[in-house]
Design a protein around this motif. Structure first.
Motif, PDB file in Angstrom:
ATOM      1  N   ALA A  10      21.402   4.164 -29.643  1.00 38.99           N
ATOM      2  CA  ALA A  10      19.982   4.013 -29.342  1.00 38.99           C
ATOM      3  C   ALA A  10      19.192   5.241 -29.757  1.00 38.99           C
ATOM      4  O   ALA A  10      18.029   5.144 -30.185  1.00 38.99           O
ATOM      5  N   ARG A  11      19.802   6.433 -29.628  1.00 36.87           N
ATOM      6  CA  ARG A  11      19.090   7.667 -29.993  1.00 36.87           C
ATOM      7  C   ARG A  11      18.715   7.687 -31.475  1.00 36.87           C
ATOM      8  O   ARG A  11      17.794   8.400 -31.883  1.00 36.87           O
ATOM      9  N   GLU A  12      19.415   6.901 -32.287  1.00 37.59           N
ATOM     10  CA  GLU A  12      19.132   6.856 -33.722  1.00 37.59           C
ATOM     11  C   GLU A  12      17.988   5.905 -34.065  1.00 37.59           C
ATOM     12  O   GLU A  12      17.534   5.867 -35.216  1.00 37.59           O
ATOM     13  N   LEU A  13      17.542   5.119 -33.085  1.00 41.26           N
ATOM     14  CA  LEU A  13      16.580   4.050 -33.368  1.00 41.26           C
ATOM     15  C   LEU A  13      15.143   4.532 -33.214  1.00 41.26           C
ATOM     16  O   LEU A  13      14.854   5.438 -32.415  1.00 41.26           O
ATOM     17  N   PRO A  14      14.220   3.912 -33.937  1.00 44.15           N
ATOM     18  CA  PRO A  14      12.804   4.303 -33.848  1.00 44.15           C
ATOM     19  C   PRO A  14      12.147   3.729 -32.608  1.00 44.15           C
ATOM     20  O   PRO A  14      12.625   2.747 -32.013  1.00 44.15           O
ATOM     21  N   ARG A  15      11.027   4.313 -32.216  1.00 41.88           N
ATOM     22  CA  ARG A  15      10.235   3.771 -31.105  1.00 41.88           C
ATOM     23  C   ARG A  15       9.164   2.832 -31.661  1.00 41.88           C
ATOM     24  O   ARG A  15       7.962   3.089 -31.547  1.00 41.88           O
ATOM     25  N   GLU A  16       9.600   1.801 -32.309  1.00 39.43           N
ATOM     26  CA  GLU A  16       8.707   0.831 -32.944  1.00 39.43           C
ATOM     27  C   GLU A  16       9.136  -0.577 -32.548  1.00 39.43           C
ATOM     28  O   GLU A  16      10.280  -0.791 -32.105  1.00 39.43           O
ATOM     29  N   PRO A  17       8.255  -1.556 -32.722  1.00 34.94           N
ATOM     30  CA  PRO A  17       8.651  -2.943 -32.417  1.00 34.94           C
ATOM     31  C   PRO A  17       9.660  -3.449 -33.454  1.00 34.94           C
ATOM     32  O   PRO A  17       9.674  -2.990 -34.605  1.00 34.94           O
ATOM     33  N   GLY A  18      10.471  -4.395 -33.029  1.00 35.40           N
ATOM     34  CA  GLY A  18      11.452  -4.961 -33.949  1.00 35.40           C
ATOM     35  C   GLY A  18      12.451  -5.849 -33.232  1.00 35.40           C
ATOM     36  O   GLY A  18      12.266  -6.229 -32.072  1.00 35.40           O
ATOM     37  N   VAL A  19      13.528  -6.149 -33.948  1.00 36.88           N
ATOM     38  CA  VAL A  19      14.579  -7.032 -33.451  1.00 36.88           C
ATOM     39  C   VAL A  19      15.907  -6.306 -33.564  1.00 36.88           C
ATOM     40  O   VAL A  19      16.160  -5.593 -34.544  1.00 36.88           O
ATOM     41  N   TYR A  20      16.772  -6.479 -32.557  1.00 36.50           N
ATOM     42  CA  TYR A  20      18.097  -5.867 -32.587  1.00 36.50           C
ATOM     43  C   TYR A  20      19.163  -6.950 -32.443  1.00 36.50           C
ATOM     44  O   TYR A  20      18.921  -8.001 -31.825  1.00 36.50           O
ATOM     45  N   GLN A  21      20.333  -6.713 -33.040  1.00 34.44           N
ATOM     46  CA  GLN A  21      21.457  -7.633 -32.958  1.00 34.44           C
ATOM     47  C   GLN A  21      22.709  -6.873 -32.518  1.00 34.44           C
ATOM     48  O   GLN A  21      23.095  -5.900 -33.165  1.00 34.44           O
ATOM     49  N   PHE A  22      23.324  -7.306 -31.422  1.00 35.00           N
ATOM     50  CA  PHE A  22      24.643  -6.816 -31.060  1.00 35.00           C
ATOM     51  C   PHE A  22      25.665  -7.656 -31.838  1.00 35.00           C
ATOM     52  O   PHE A  22      25.632  -8.882 -31.777  1.00 35.00           O
ATOM     53  N   ARG A  23      26.561  -6.959 -32.568  1.00 29.84           N
ATOM     54  CA  ARG A  23      27.505  -7.655 -33.440  1.00 29.84           C
ATOM     55  C   ARG A  23      28.934  -7.213 -33.155  1.00 29.84           C
ATOM     56  O   ARG A  23      29.170  -6.099 -32.684  1.00 29.84           O
ATOM     57  N   ALA A  24      29.885  -8.102 -33.483  1.00 24.48           N
ATOM     58  CA  ALA A  24      31.312  -7.809 -33.358  1.00 24.48           C
ATOM     59  C   ALA A  24      32.039  -8.445 -34.517  1.00 24.48           C
ATOM     60  O   ALA A  24      31.924  -9.662 -34.734  1.00 24.48           O
ATOM     61  N   ASP A  25      32.755  -7.637 -35.305  1.00 24.97           N
ATOM     62  CA  ASP A  25      33.505  -8.133 -36.470  1.00 24.97           C
ATOM     63  C   ASP A  25      32.626  -8.948 -37.405  1.00 24.97           C
ATOM     64  O   ASP A  25      33.036  -9.993 -37.929  1.00 24.97           O
ATOM     65  N   GLY A  26      31.389  -8.504 -37.582  1.00 31.20           N
ATOM     66  CA  GLY A  26      30.483  -9.181 -38.497  1.00 31.20           C
ATOM     67  C   GLY A  26      29.789 -10.396 -37.922  1.00 31.20           C
ATOM     68  O   GLY A  26      29.000 -11.043 -38.615  1.00 31.20           O
ATOM     69  N   THR A  27      30.059 -10.751 -36.671  1.00 34.96           N
ATOM     70  CA  THR A  27      29.453 -11.917 -36.027  1.00 34.96           C
ATOM     71  C   THR A  27      28.364 -11.470 -35.051  1.00 34.96           C
ATOM     72  O   THR A  27      28.572 -10.539 -34.273  1.00 34.96           O
ATOM     73  N   THR A  28      27.234 -12.135 -35.098  1.00 35.12           N
ATOM     74  CA  THR A  28      26.149 -11.808 -34.185  1.00 35.12           C
ATOM     75  C   THR A  28      26.422 -12.392 -32.805  1.00 35.12           C
ATOM     76  O   THR A  28      26.590 -13.604 -32.665  1.00 35.12           O
ATOM     77  N   LEU A  29      26.470 -11.522 -31.790  1.00 34.31           N
ATOM     78  CA  LEU A  29      26.709 -11.952 -30.415  1.00 34.31           C
ATOM     79  C   LEU A  29      25.408 -12.212 -29.667  1.00 34.31           C
ATOM     80  O   LEU A  29      25.334 -13.103 -28.823  1.00 34.31           O
ATOM     81  N   TYR A  30      24.389 -11.400 -29.954  1.00 38.31           N
ATOM     82  CA  TYR A  30      23.145 -11.484 -29.192  1.00 38.31           C
ATOM     83  C   TYR A  30      21.999 -10.956 -30.038  1.00 38.31           C
ATOM     84  O   TYR A  30      22.145  -9.959 -30.750  1.00 38.31           O
TER      85      TYR A  30
END
Length: 597
Positions: A10-30
């Motif tokens: 999270a510390r690497e991310l900007p303070r801007e609007p956008g979309v995030y994806q939690f992924r595992a082995d190339g598959t989108t979980l959330y």
């Protein structure tokens, strides 16, 4: 990812609007949206529910996409959820299990009930009652003569078909009606589906009164029942719709939840008329929608809702995913607040009024939407269960096959179609076969005919996900031989009646008698058998019947009688009035038929 890994990312991310994806082995979980990506992702270091905690533990990376505005983030989230179908999101499934009516874009349009409408057609629905739709479409065809035949049957005709004789079509194929008049009739049909009930109710009412005046009470009663169906077709709640005032388009949403399944019912009012209703299924994993709205109080670090359950979560997910690719209404009536500040900001920016009515006419509309939702919640996904059991990608569209003959004579084959677990009778087909007392060869010939039409593009139906053969291993082998010879690759199984064994090319299954996916196969098999036997009886009666010896009954009249009543036995049981209703059968001929039979 553990808590420290989440904070580090999270510390690497900007303070801007956008979309995030939690992924595992190339598959989108959330997939999630955020006004402040850094703040939102940091909140997952301390998940607010066990479900989200399991998701974070499984994830090995977080991907982001920065957007210019919060609205862009909202719509991007909806598109990503639709594309990836993440396990841990509430997901809107395409609802194709309800019938629709399409009017095709041909020079002489046809009308038909379908669950898979053509992109170029004018489509109405979906509707909740297949029976009511069938009744209304038949009444419209009898009133306005719109054709229902396939393009193959329509092309290159030199005389009208039986539908013309039965008053179901005005035969534009042979010029019995000019194109301008036919186009006017098509417009009248479309006006009915757009909400003008009187387009059909008025002529039916006049016909009912005329039948009563002629003391034809049986027909008058039939027309009365049909009129009741027509008058209620566009649904109750019309009085409540008048509350929408100056708002041109108002959508009303109702939600029902059972376990991991949720249903959203949507009613659409336009210009004070209830013009449409549909239902949509949403999925959420492991209790993601199971809680009530009273428990849904968690908020994220940037003020949005984090992992809210129950009705609010379903409403928020549905509104974004459904309207991301559709025009928004002027107003939304909801059973309760969805609780997502970002969705609220988007709707407000688009000028959509959002209300939760507590009483009055608008509350009546919400209650109607809730009733529609409750009718569907918890519906078993038989097609999905069948696909899983057979290791198929899908089993949404199934075709069933059977043959019937009498010791080798009057041999016929049936081909029925089921879509989403329900019979699609407009896509039934039947075939006369060469007379032979060999079930295997008959089945081989039937499947060769079906496969050849598919491969050569002469069948106007979509390819099925599964073929079901009525019979055992022998019939299955014959069917697969035919498919291989033609080169049509479709999964094929057989269902044997004796022990209800499901036979595949590799193995046999003995599923529990109460298994929903077995019941689906049984319905397909039994309908294929019924349709084959019915056609066999018709062909057998056509070959040689006592009607041939009735004075005044020629080949055309015999065909009309059998087409109207289905068999000689039904002709025998018909009343004089029913016989006289067949074109070409007058009072004297009807009396002769009754005396001879």
């Amino acid at each position: 990812m553990n808590a420290e890994a989440v904070r580090e990312r999270a510390r690497e991310l900007p303070r801007e609007p956008g979309v995030y994806q939690f992924r595992a082995d190339g598959t989108t979980l959330y997939v999630g949206k955020a006004v402040d990506l850094r703040s939102r992702v940091t909140s997952y270091a301390d998940p607010r529910s066990a479900r989200i905690g399991r998701m974070v533990d499984r994830a090995d990376d977080v991907e982001i996409a920065v957007t210019d505005t919060e609205t862009q983030a909202l719509l991007l989230e909806a598109n990503l959820i639709k594309r990836h179908q993440p396990r841990y999101n509430v997901r809107l499934k395409d609802d194709k299990s309800y019938p629709m009516v399409q009017v095709t874009d041909h020079e002489a349009p046809r009308i038909e009930v379908t669950r898979d409408p053509a992109e170029s057609a004018t489509v109405f629905g979906p509707f909740t009652s297949k029976g009511a739709v069938d009744t209304v479409v038949k009444a419209l065809r009898e009133t306005y003569g719109i054709r229902g035949c396939s393009d193959h049957k329509y092309a290159n005709r030199d005389r009208p078909c039986l539908d013309y004789e039965m008053g179901l079509c005005t035969a534009p194929c042979t010029g019995e009606i000019d194109r301008e008049s036919y186009a006017d009739d098509v417009t009248s049909v479309e006006r009915f589906f757009e909400g003008e009930t009187g387009v059909l109710a008025d002529p039916l009412g006049r016909e009912m009164e005329a039948a009563a005046a002629e003391q034809n009470f049986e027909r008058a009663a039939n027309l009365r029942d049909r009129l009741e169906t027509v008058e209620t077709f566009h649904g109750e709640g019309g009085e409540a719709v008048q509350s929408v005032g100056d708002e041109r388009a108002v959508d009303v949403l109702g939600v029902a939840i059972e376990g991991e399944d949720a249903t959203v019912a949507r009613l659409r009012a336009e210009n004070g008329k209830l013009v449409d209703r549909d239902r949509h299924t949403l999925e959420a994993p492991g209790g993601g929608v199971a809680r009530s709205s009273a428990d849904s109080t968690g908020t994220s670090a940037d003020g949005g809702v984090a992992d809210v359950g129950g009705v609010p979560a379903v409403l928020a997910a549905f509104i974004v995913q459904y309207y991301a690719e559709r025009d928004l209404p002027d107003a939304l009536l909801l059973p309760e607040r969805h609780g997502d500040s970002e969705v609220d900001a988007w709707l407000a920016a688009e000028g959509v009024s959002v209300r939760v009515p507590g009483a009055g006419r608008e509350a009546k509309l919400v209650e109607l939407a809730l009733k529609n939702a409750r009718r569907n919640v918890g519906r078993r996904d038989e097609c999905g269960m069948l696909a899983d059991a057979l290791s198929l990608d899908a089993a949404r569209r199934i075709e069933g096959f059977d043959v019937s003959h009498a010791q080798g004579t009057a041999a016929v084959g049936s081909n029925v179609t089921f879509v989403d677990g329900s019979a699609e009778k407009a896509h039934y087909r039947r075939k006369k076969l060469t007379d032979q007392n060999d079930d295997y060869d008959n089945m081989r010939a039937l499947l060769e005919w079906r496969a050849t039409r598919a491969v050569e593009g002469r069948d106007d139906r979509p390819d099925p996900d599964l073929l079901v053969i009525d019979g055992g291993a022998g019939q299955l082998e014959a069917a697969r031989d035919a498919l291989a010879e033609v080169g049509w690759e479709v999964p094929t199984i057989a269902l044997a009646k004796a022990e209800e064994r499901v036979i595949t090319p590799d193995r046999e299954f003995s599923w529990p008698s109460d298994a929903p996916h077995l019941h689906l196969l049984q319905r397909v098999r039994d309908e294929a058998h019924r349709f084959a036997v019915q056609y066999h009886q018709t062909v057998r009666d056509e070959v040689a019947t006592v009607l041939d010896d009735v004075p005044g009954v020629g080949p055309e009249t015999r065909k009309r009688l059998l087409g109207r009543f289905g068999s000689v036995e039904n002709v025998r049981e018909a009343s004089l009035e029913d016989l006289e209703s067949v074109p070409g059968v007058g009072e004297k001929t009807a009396e002769t038929i009754k005396s001879r039979l």
